[in-house]
Design an enzyme around this catalytic site. Structure first.
Site, mmCIF file in Angstrom:
data_model
loop_
_atom_site.group_PDB
_atom_site.id
_atom_site.type_symbol
_atom_site.label_atom_id
_atom_site.label_comp_id
_atom_site.label_asym_id
_atom_site.label_seq_id
_atom_site.Cartn_x
_atom_site.Cartn_y
_atom_site.Cartn_z
ATOM 1 C CG HIS A 89 44.035 -19.522 1.495
ATOM 2 N ND1 HIS A 89 44.346 -20.365 2.543
ATOM 3 C CD2 HIS A 89 42.875 -18.896 1.855
ATOM 4 C CE1 HIS A 89 43.433 -20.260 3.485
ATOM 5 N NE2 HIS A 89 42.529 -19.379 3.100
ATOM 6 C CG ASN A 147 33.745 -18.703 -1.125
ATOM 7 O OD1 ASN A 147 33.591 -19.616 -1.911
ATOM 8 N ND2 ASN A 147 33.030 -17.588 -1.197
ATOM 9 C CG MET A 148 33.382 -25.094 2.046
ATOM 10 S SD MET A 148 33.854 -26.625 2.891
ATOM 11 C CE MET A 148 32.356 -26.959 3.848
ATOM 12 C CG LEU A 157 46.481 -26.093 8.024
ATOM 13 C CD1 LEU A 157 46.267 -25.252 6.762
ATOM 14 C CD2 LEU A 157 45.890 -25.393 9.240
ATOM 15 C CE1 TYR A 174 41.645 -16.949 7.258
ATOM 16 C CE2 TYR A 174 39.548 -15.909 6.720
ATOM 17 C CZ TYR A 174 40.354 -16.614 7.605
ATOM 18 O OH TYR A 174 39.860 -16.977 8.829
ATOM 19 C CB SER A 200 39.386 -24.246 10.901
ATOM 20 O OG SER A 200 40.457 -23.798 10.104
ATOM 21 C CB VAL A 205 32.759 -24.442 -2.048
ATOM 22 C CG1 VAL A 205 32.561 -22.940 -1.905
ATOM 23 C CG2 VAL A 205 31.680 -25.041 -2.946
ATOM 24 C CG ASP A 265 40.290 -21.889 1.122
ATOM 25 O OD1 ASP A 265 39.907 -21.390 0.052
ATOM 26 O OD2 ASP A 265 39.619 -21.832 2.164
ATOM 27 C CE LYS A 306 38.441 -16.967 0.180
ATOM 28 N NZ LYS A 306 39.156 -18.101 0.852
ATOM 29 C CB SER A 332 47.511 -40.586 8.770
ATOM 30 O OG SER A 332 47.568 -40.367 7.375
ATOM 31 N NE ARG A 364 33.559 -15.712 4.407
ATOM 32 C CZ ARG A 364 34.598 -16.553 4.332
ATOM 33 N NH1 ARG A 364 35.169 -16.980 5.445
ATOM 34 N NH2 ARG A 364 35.052 -16.940 3.153
ATOM 35 C CD GLU A 400 46.335 -17.490 4.475
ATOM 36 O OE1 GLU A 400 46.967 -17.440 3.413
ATOM 37 O OE2 GLU A 400 45.478 -16.648 4.806
#
Length: 371
Positions: free
Chosen positions: A96, A300-301, A240, A94, A134, A298, A270, A75, A220, A15, A118
């Site tokens: 994280h 960075n899907m 999240l 991003y 997402s 992963v 992440d 990223k 849940s 990206r 994010e």
């Protein structure tokens, strides 16, 4: 303002922070844009397209970090990039930070203004810069999970959609937000039996309204999760907590109770992952087996589909990039409380409470830090 776009260097990350059309908008507003050579190549965007949009092409990331007032990435900056940041410079990407103490400390040391996609919010309380990725990750999860279920990939040899006379696979999705609902859409389209688990009754109602009887919803609790993971062929984690480390909803014992050769796709990796057995992987080495279960974690899907992801991300980030460039960073942050929520590190101070809490660091409210 001079805006810089370096080439992403994370494993198989194709990206790019700005598209040529975004560059054109910045240039139209009187700003200068410099782009590292081949920064957009992985997304099918050539240096010539950037030059036609008004950008200058430079030879290296060092040129970008040295000359740019604001760095726009996708990223988080890796260890080799962080020393190039400097006081007074702005990083918009991003980050994280909650599961990454070293990056947090390095960004504090840099003195740069670090704004995380994010944690930018909208007036309705959503996360507009996280949403497009997402959506992509949610739609990818059943696809990569289906492949991991194939025997040659280490899975138990289950076809998610089944065939006449043979039951479809069971897909369990933890979290009914943006990623979870998109994962349900694709899994349902593949013919799987789909169950979504969430602790928000309103989210469960939205899912019920959207999918009807096609998707089963469960409130849940720890006991509910412990019971339902046992029948999962594919478990997708999409949990999240904005800015904070993801809660560990699935313990090692729960993973041990799953079917041998079943698959976990942990989208929330992440932010540290929602399974006790999850640890970050890369596109080069995407999976590992723990407790007999294939894990795909992963970090960075969306990088697997960079062209789609790049354009989707730019659609969301461009208004904020323009605001930062047009007004100047300090005024843009002062004027917009939702952009200000994205401020994670400012002049050596942590301005995002979940990040400060995650690492035991002092928290300074963003408005006070910026002044």
């Amino acid at each position: 303002m001079r805006v810089g776009v370096p080439k992403e260097i994370k494993d198989n990350e194709f990206r790019v922070g700005l598209t040529p059309s975004s560059v054109s908008e910045l240039v139209h507003h009187g700003h200068e844009v410099i782009v590292e050579t081949n920064a957009g190549a992985g997304s099918g965007l050539s240096d010539g397209e950037y030059e036609a949009a008004g950008a200058a092409i430079v030879a290296s990331a060092a040129d970008i970090f040295t000359r740019a007032d604001m760095i726009v990435k996708v990223k988080e900056p890796l260890a080799g990039e962080r020393p190039m940041l400097r006081p007074g410079q702005t990083l918009f990407t991003y980050l994280h930070l909650a599961p990454d103490r070293q990056q947090t400390l390095d960004l504090m040391q840099s003195g740069a203004t670090c704004i995380a996609y994010e944690t930018v919010t909208s007036p309705s309380g959503t996360l507009p810069l996280l949403t497009p990725m997402s959506e992509v990750a949610g739609r990818l999860a059943p696809q990569v999970g289906a492949h991991c279920l194939e025997r040659e990939a280490g899975g138990r040899g289950v076809l998610l959609g089944g065939v006449p006379g043979v039951p479809a696979g069971d897909v369990i999705i933890l979290g009914g937000g943006v990623a979870g609902s998109h994962a349900a859409t694709i899994a349902l389209g593949m013919g799987a039996n789909v169950t979504v688990v969430d602790r928000n009754p309103e989210a469960l109602r939205r899912l019920d309204f959207r999918f009807g009887t096609g998707v089963r919803t469960i409130f849940s609790t720890r006991a509910a999760i412990a019971e339902i993971v046992k029948r999962a062929d594919l478990l997708i984690g999409t949990v999240l907590v904005p800015g904070a480390a993801a809660p560990k909803l699935v313990s090692r014992d729960m993973v041990r109770s799953m079917k041998n050769g079943s698959v976990i796709v942990d989208i929330s990796i992440d932010q540290g992952g929602c399974c006790e057995t999850s640890r970050p992987t890369s596109h080069s080495h995407p999976t590992y087996v723990e407790e007999g279960v294939v894990h795909y974690c992963v970090t960075n899907m969306p990088g697997a589909v960079p062209r789609t992801s790049t354009f989707a991300l730019n659609n969301a980030t461009l208004p904020f990039v323009l605001a930062l460039a047009n007004k100047g960073v300090t005024k843009a942050l002062a004027d917009d409380p939702h952009l200000r929520n994205g401020l994670n590190v400012f002049a050596g101070k942590v301005t995002c409470k979940p990040v400060a809490d995650a690492h035991g660091l002092e928290f300074v409210e963003a408005g006070k830090a910026v002044g």
